[in-house]
Design a protein around this motif. Structure first.
Motif, mmCIF file in Angstrom:
data_model
loop_
_atom_site.group_PDB
_atom_site.id
_atom_site.type_symbol
_atom_site.label_atom_id
_atom_site.label_comp_id
_atom_site.label_asym_id
_atom_site.label_seq_id
_atom_site.Cartn_x
_atom_site.Cartn_y
_atom_site.Cartn_z
ATOM 1 N N ALA A 17 0.840 -1.201 0.000
ATOM 2 C CA ALA A 17 0.000 0.000 0.000
ATOM 3 C C ALA A 17 0.876 1.253 0.000
ATOM 4 O O ALA A 17 0.646 2.192 -0.773
ATOM 5 N N ILE A 18 1.917 1.253 0.853
ATOM 6 C CA ILE A 18 2.838 2.384 0.902
ATOM 7 C C ILE A 18 3.488 2.571 -0.464
ATOM 8 O O ILE A 18 3.587 3.675 -0.986
ATOM 9 N N LEU A 19 3.856 1.440 -1.057
ATOM 10 C CA LEU A 19 4.584 1.484 -2.314
ATOM 11 C C LEU A 19 3.733 2.070 -3.441
ATOM 12 O O LEU A 19 4.164 2.957 -4.179
ATOM 13 N N SER A 20 2.472 1.597 -3.540
ATOM 14 C CA SER A 20 1.630 2.057 -4.651
ATOM 15 C C SER A 20 1.315 3.537 -4.477
ATOM 16 O O SER A 20 1.165 4.271 -5.444
ATOM 17 N N GLN A 21 1.240 3.990 -3.229
ATOM 18 C CA GLN A 21 0.983 5.402 -2.980
ATOM 19 C C GLN A 21 2.209 6.247 -3.320
ATOM 20 O O GLN A 21 2.093 7.379 -3.772
ATOM 21 N N ALA A 80 4.937 9.730 -7.099
ATOM 22 C CA ALA A 80 5.872 10.784 -6.696
ATOM 23 C C ALA A 80 7.301 10.404 -7.068
ATOM 24 O O ALA A 80 8.074 11.233 -7.565
ATOM 25 N N ILE A 81 7.653 9.135 -6.838
ATOM 26 C CA ILE A 81 9.011 8.688 -7.178
ATOM 27 C C ILE A 81 9.218 8.768 -8.695
ATOM 28 O O ILE A 81 10.264 9.183 -9.172
ATOM 29 N N THR A 124 13.007 12.821 -2.594
ATOM 30 C CA THR A 124 11.592 12.462 -2.612
ATOM 31 C C THR A 124 11.366 11.224 -1.747
ATOM 32 O O THR A 124 10.407 11.163 -0.975
ATOM 33 N N GLY A 125 12.284 10.267 -1.857
ATOM 34 C CA GLY A 125 12.208 9.077 -1.014
ATOM 35 C C GLY A 125 12.303 9.413 0.455
ATOM 36 O O GLY A 125 11.550 8.889 1.282
ATOM 37 N N VAL A 126 13.207 10.344 0.795
ATOM 38 C CA VAL A 126 13.375 10.747 2.197
ATOM 39 C C VAL A 126 12.084 11.395 2.708
ATOM 40 O O VAL A 126 11.627 11.124 3.825
ATOM 41 N N LEU A 127 11.466 12.237 1.874
ATOM 42 C CA LEU A 127 10.208 12.892 2.267
ATOM 43 C C LEU A 127 9.129 11.853 2.537
ATOM 44 O O LEU A 127 8.402 11.938 3.527
ATOM 45 N N ILE A 128 9.032 10.867 1.642
ATOM 46 C CA ILE A 128 8.005 9.833 1.816
ATOM 47 C C ILE A 128 8.294 9.002 3.062
ATOM 48 O O ILE A 128 7.411 8.714 3.858
ATOM 49 N N GLN A 129 9.576 8.666 3.250
ATOM 50 C CA GLN A 129 9.952 7.857 4.416
ATOM 51 C C GLN A 129 9.630 8.570 5.720
ATOM 52 O O GLN A 129 9.214 7.949 6.683
ATOM 53 N N SER A 185 8.293 4.121 6.612
ATOM 54 C CA SER A 185 8.512 2.835 5.964
ATOM 55 C C SER A 185 9.991 2.494 6.054
ATOM 56 O O SER A 185 10.844 3.338 5.806
ATOM 57 N N ALA A 186 10.275 1.265 6.422
ATOM 58 C CA ALA A 186 11.661 0.911 6.689
ATOM 59 C C ALA A 186 12.448 0.721 5.405
ATOM 60 O O ALA A 186 13.521 1.280 5.238
ATOM 61 N N SER A 187 11.921 -0.062 4.483
ATOM 62 C CA SER A 187 12.760 -0.400 3.334
ATOM 63 C C SER A 187 12.071 -0.334 1.986
ATOM 64 O O SER A 187 12.736 -0.318 0.957
ATOM 65 N N GLU A 188 10.719 -0.253 1.951
ATOM 66 C CA GLU A 188 10.009 -0.305 0.662
ATOM 67 C C GLU A 188 10.476 0.812 -0.280
ATOM 68 O O GLU A 188 10.923 0.567 -1.401
ATOM 69 N N VAL A 189 10.362 2.040 0.203
ATOM 70 C CA VAL A 189 10.663 3.212 -0.610
ATOM 71 C C VAL A 189 12.117 3.186 -1.026
ATOM 72 O O VAL A 189 12.492 3.423 -2.172
#
Lengths: 218, 222, 278
Positions: free
Chosen positions: A5-9, A13-14, A173-178, A183-187
């Motif tokens: 779910a985190i990934l698809s959201q 943005a990524i 962008t990954g840091v912002l999402i994290q 999320s530990a590792s998905e992003v």
């Protein structure tokens, strides 16, 4: 461990940020190639002053952190109107930095052009400019393609630093999402795969270019 | 510019600098050894070994070093493998830079003229002495320019260890900036120190190159 | 060789001069900003609940909402310049943006930047795993333990000051590990690299809430409350004063209290004078 779910959201943005990363890589690589070719030419054929200028440029760009170079270009060059143009400043700083490495790559490749060819070209009365344009530079470019490709993958990998002057590229962008999702590792792994894919495209393009230009050699 | 604010922090900065040098020397040594092993593996190993080395090289070429560090430091513990901060950092620098160095070694060895090796065989030199007296000395000289560039990258990349709390040069610099709010003065000083150090390193390597290539015919380009 | 090094040293001096050029010179920044109709805010929105982004990438949080209301009071819109934290301090000093939120107030920094009146008090707390050897958040119980902090932050500086006291008392210090983000400090705790994490209490509450997969527990508070404020360039005192005045209005009409409840779940009384430590 992987939360889809985190990934698809996060993916749109990524993806958008990946476009910024690719654009920045291409712009900086182009600047690197132009500056590197000029600097190599000046170093080898520009007399003692040209030599000293080019060597100082290479040593300065290789010897200081890219972070500092980014700040200098962005904040130190307002007279040429670069303030506020974060993307342009980032492309310029990363391109100038990489140009030092490109100088070294091209210099070695130019020196590897067989001397006999130059002597032959001079004998049949080719001018200096023609020798550079038609004999030296094309061959140097072709022989250095693998090294240049490796250098441009390094350009790709230095683009995350542009986030310190407000260019929101893939890593930041990954840091912002994290920091929103914890999320530990998905992003994080998605982004790693993103970089490897972009580099693969870059390397494959280069290899096909290499195959096509091989007939130009010797 | 006001330099007085950073004077009290000079001892801290010096300590950070020395820590960076220590990590750089250690990592450069391990990376060179690993690069040599990678070169040997792809030169003499079987097809599977060669394929593994090739795949590893491709991945590293596309992978930002920070990602590698995160994987080693934050992801490996989930599989029961845990390194302390300095070890994780040295391991990252080694794994990241050895394929680049291996490429430099491979290129240099390939540039030694085949004719020389053939000639040496003709006059009856053994394979080992061909390697020791003809290939290695010349390859060393040939790999110095590219290896210098790569090692300069390694020295500067010791800065990434700051994100896992190793108190090297960049870590201390960030601390000083957060105290003094004098980023431009602090970073200018740090950049100057990096530059002088690396220029010194470059000069040494050029001297070494000249020494090692004194037997090679000189090629001039005008 | 030494001649060459001297040459490099000279050249690096010229680099210093180039950087020296960047002096923000705006005599009447407030009038400039009002003419443009917008205030530019430099921000690293990775500090929930103070500032973060929603799934559309919009900057939200306690400080952004407050900032937008204060700007509205001045007839201005807010434009965000989103950047990684290591770019914030150089940007602020070089005048790349007008103001940045959520800066811990210290005497040393006050020499270089101006503070608007505080928007929050930060109380630090100690986070541990539920099964832990840390008995309490008292410094005596942390002595000799390993703690993760965010590097270059006030919690880290506070822990270093407490370490000096431990050293003076002849006790083992707290071994501090500095990371870049709060997720990384939590990851270090989860991997048992450290025994505890020290950061702002509301940030730690957020972490406990977001990482329900981990057995996290708060051991208690540590140290005194510290003011957090928006920071502006020294060359723009009129802007700083105008923002302080708007914040005071928002405090009087209860907006600040409401936002504190919304984002932190509790309220805090904020100083308006003498908030910069000596």
């Amino acid at each position: 461990m992987v939360d889809l779910a985190i990934l698809s959201q996060a993916l749109p943005a990524i993806g958008t940020a990946a476009v910024v990363t690719v654009a920045l890589t291409l712009a900086a690589s182009l600047i690197s190639l132009v500056v590197g070719a000029l600097s190599a030419a000046v170093q080898l054929g520009g007399g003692p002053i040209g030599y000293a200028l080019s060597r100082t440029y290479v040593s300065l760009m290789r010897g200081t952190p890219l972070f500092v170079q980014l700040l200098v270009v962005y904040y130190g060059l307002p007279p040429i109107g670069i303030r506020g143009q974060a993307f342009l400043a980032a492309a310029l700083a990363i391109g100038l930095n990489s140009g030092a490495y490109t100088t070294e790559i091209l210099r070695a490749a130019i020196l590897a052009v067989p001397r006999g060819q130059l002597e032959a070209a001079t004998t049949i009365g080719l001018t200096w400019g023609k020798i550079w344009r038609r004999i030296v530079l094309p061959q140097a470019f072709v022989t250095s393609l693998p090294m240049l490709t490796a250098e441009f993958t390094i350009v790709l990998k230095s683009t995350p630093l542009a986030s310190v002057i407000a260019v929101t590229e893939m890593t930041y962008t990954g840091v912002l999402i994290q920091s929103r999702t914890y999320s530990a590792s998905e992003v994080f792994l998605t982004i790693a795969v993103g970089y490897i894919l972009i580099a693969q495209v870059l390397m494959r393009l280069s290899r096909s270019l290499e195959r096509r230009t091989r007939r130009l050699r010797f | 510019m006001d330099w007085s604010d950073i004077i009290p922090y000079l001892p801290d900065l010096a300590r950070g600098f020395l820590k960076s040098i220590e990590i750089a020397l250690l990592s450069a040594a391990t990376a060179l050894v690993t690069a040599l092993l990678l070169t040997l593996a792809s030169a003499t190993g079987n097809a599977i070994v060669r394929a593994i080395v090739a795949a590893y090289t491709e991945i590293i070429l596309g992978l930002p070093i920070l990602v590698l560090l995160y994987v080693i430091y934050f992801v490996l513990p989930k599989f029961g493998v845990r390194f302390d901060e300095t070890t994780a950092g040295v391991l990252t620098l080694t794994l990241y830079y050895s394929p680049y160095l291996a490429e430099a070694i491979r290129g240099a060895v390939a540039a030694v003229p085949v004719g020389q090796v053939e000639a040496a065989r003709m006059i009856g030199l053994g394979e080992l002495s061909i390697l020791a007296r003809i290939v290695v000395p010349q390859a060393l000289a040939l790999m110095i320019p590219s290896a210098t560039g790569i090692l300069i990258g390694l020295v500067k990349d010791t800065a990434i260890l700051s994100v896992i709390s190793v108190e090297e040069f960049a870590y201390v610099t960030k601390q000083v900036v957060s105290h003094t709010y004098a980023p431009f003065e602090t970073w200018t000083l740090v950049a100057a120190v990096y530059w002088v150090t690396l220029a010194l390193f470059e000069t040494l390597m050029r001297g070494l190159e000249r020494r090692l290539s004194r037997f090679r015919p000189k090629v001039e380009f005008h | 060789m030494f001649k060459r090094i001297a040459k490099y040293a000279l050249a690096s001096l010229s680099v210093a001069l180039v950087i020296g050029i960047c002096q923000p010179a705006k005599a009447d920044a407030l009038a400039d900003i009002k003419a443009k109709g917008k205030i530019v805010v430099g921000i690293d929105p990775t500090f929930s609940p103070f500032e973060f982004t929603d799934s559309a990438g919009k900057v939200i949080g306690y400080d952004p909402e407050l900032m937008e209301l204060a700007a509205k009071g001045l007839g201005l819109k807010v434009e965000y310049q989103v950047m990684a934290f290591s770019g914030i301090i150089p940007g602020l000093i070089a005048g790349a943006f007008d103001v940045t939120p959520t800066i811990n107030v210290t005497a040393e920094r006050a020499k270089k930047i101006d503070y608007v009146i505080p928007t929050a008090l930060s109380v630090n707390a100690v986070l541990t795993l539920k099964e832990t050897s840390v008995k309490s958040s008292g410094i005596a119980d942390l002595s000799g333990k390993k703690c993760a902090v965010k590097q270059t932050t006030q919690p880290e500086q506070m822990m270093k000051a407490l370490n000096d006291k431990l050293k003076a008392a002849g006790k083992p210090v707290v071994d501090l590990l500095g990371f870049e983000t709060i997720e990384q400090t939590i990851a270090a705790l989860a991997d048992k690299r450290v025994d505890c994490v020290v950061d702002d209490k509301s940030v730690l509450f957020e972490a406990i809430d977001k990482r329900k997969d981990l057995p996290l527990a708060l051991a208690g508070e540590i140290g005194d409350a510290q003011p957090i404020a928006w920071a502006a360039n020294k060359s723009t005192p009129a802007l700083t004063a105008a923002l302080s005045a708007e914040l005071k209005k928002l405090k009087v009409d209860g907006t600040v209290t409401a936002l504190q409840k919304k984002y932190f779940g509790y309220t805090m009384a904020l100083p308006e004078t003498d908030f910069i430590p000596k």
